[in-house]
Design an enzyme around this catalytic site. Sequence first.
Site, PDB file in Angstrom:
ATOM      1  N   HIS A  54      48.471  37.524  38.147  1.00 24.19           N
ATOM      2  CA  HIS A  54      47.555  38.638  37.877  1.00 24.19           C
ATOM      3  C   HIS A  54      47.344  39.440  39.158  1.00 24.19           C
ATOM      4  O   HIS A  54      47.329  38.883  40.257  1.00 24.19           O
ATOM      5  CB  HIS A  54      46.222  38.114  37.350  1.00 24.19           C
ATOM      6  CG  HIS A  54      45.343  39.208  36.842  1.00 24.19           C
ATOM      7  ND1 HIS A  54      44.543  39.956  37.677  1.00 24.19           N
ATOM      8  CD2 HIS A  54      45.183  39.731  35.607  1.00 24.19           C
ATOM      9  CE1 HIS A  54      43.916  40.876  36.964  1.00 24.19           C
ATOM     10  NE2 HIS A  54      44.287  40.764  35.698  1.00 24.19           N
TER      11      HIS A  54
ATOM     12  N   GLU B  73      50.352  45.292  33.230  1.00 23.83           N
ATOM     13  CA  GLU B  73      48.974  45.675  33.542  1.00 23.83           C
ATOM     14  C   GLU B  73      48.993  46.578  34.779  1.00 23.83           C
ATOM     15  O   GLU B  73      49.041  46.066  35.913  1.00 23.83           O
ATOM     16  CB  GLU B  73      48.126  44.438  33.842  1.00 23.83           C
ATOM     17  CG  GLU B  73      48.076  43.449  32.695  1.00 23.83           C
ATOM     18  CD  GLU B  73      46.828  42.564  32.744  1.00 23.83           C
ATOM     19  OE1 GLU B  73      46.328  42.234  31.668  1.00 23.83           O
ATOM     20  OE2 GLU B  73      46.360  42.220  33.845  1.00 23.83           O
TER      21      GLU B  73
HETATM   22  P1  13P Z   1      40.046  44.599  31.769  1.00 26.52           P
HETATM   23  O1  13P Z   1      40.367  44.621  30.303  1.00 26.52           O
HETATM   24  O2  13P Z   1      38.646  44.156  32.058  1.00 26.52           O
HETATM   25  O3  13P Z   1      40.404  45.887  32.450  1.00 26.52           O
HETATM   26  O4  13P Z   1      40.967  43.463  32.410  1.00 26.52           O
HETATM   27  C1  13P Z   1      42.311  43.428  32.060  1.00 26.52           C
HETATM   28  C2  13P Z   1      42.951  42.258  32.661  1.00 26.52           C
HETATM   29  O5  13P Z   1      43.024  42.142  33.872  1.00 26.52           O
HETATM   30  C3  13P Z   1      43.457  41.217  31.770  1.00 26.52           C
HETATM   31  O6  13P Z   1      44.193  40.297  32.509  1.00 26.52           O
END
Ligand code: 13P
Length: 271
Positions: free
Chosen positions: A105, A177
């Site tokens: 992440h 992401e």
């Molecule tokens: P948010 O949905 O709070 O932006 O976080 C996304 C995330 O990092 C999921 O791993």
Amino acid sequence: MSASATSNPKPGRPFWVGTSWKMNGLPDDARRYAERIAAVDDWHGIRPFVMPPFTVLADVARLLHGSAVQVGGQNMHWDESGSWTGEISAPMLRQCGATMVELGHSERRRHFGETDETVNWKIHAALRHGLTPLVCIGETQAERDGNVADLILARQVRLALHGLTAAQAGRVMFAYEPVWAIGEAGRPAPPELVAQAAAGIRQELDRAAGAPGVSPPLLYGGSVNLENAAPYAALADIDGLFVGRAAWTAEGYATLARTASRTLAAPRPEP
Ligand code: 13P
């Protein structure tokens, strides 16, 4: 187009909706959350998963045992045991009832020194121990502004899958992401941008898997909420949603999963 066509451009591929609680979830709240989603008797074709903090993982896994909801850790070490103070291993996660583990992440890459190389070691370890790795990839704002987002994403995918056979690569899951779309300061990414980035990632995944159509699932995450979940879920190369804040209540999570399932089942407008 036939009248029965739906918005789901990837029939036959499972669609995942999962959440990482990040550093949230004291035991009482965690139990209440798990009990509520354990009571959901129909996920309408969605594959649900939750990733609680280590301290409540065993409890949450016990409460969700026998339900459709899979449980995962938010990180792990690449070694099985040893002098790694403060770390958690794949066998430990398995013993707690986890079947998945989130790796790489952006918060871990940025604040805890996680690299593409250590993520790759962890992927190998997770697969060795029967855990499904969910690998997060994404470019920063500076990388997007500098026109290297596609290069960064390809690099992250290739290094993640380094040394895996095609069969092993097919057991890895990815989440795209964009770093600039995550968390309180994040801005939701335009679905067209996600579509374009996901198509590039999909090419890399197809290459690693050795054939199109059998490549790893690709989820989308970053400020996903009830307003924007449907357009992301409808994207051809997106196989799921990976949600933070909007799924930190059991109701929020279950509603998002319902929204995704309705999107996939909805009739597709005639072109
Ligand atoms: P948010 O949905 O709070 O932006 O976080 C996304 C995330 O990092 C999921 O791993």
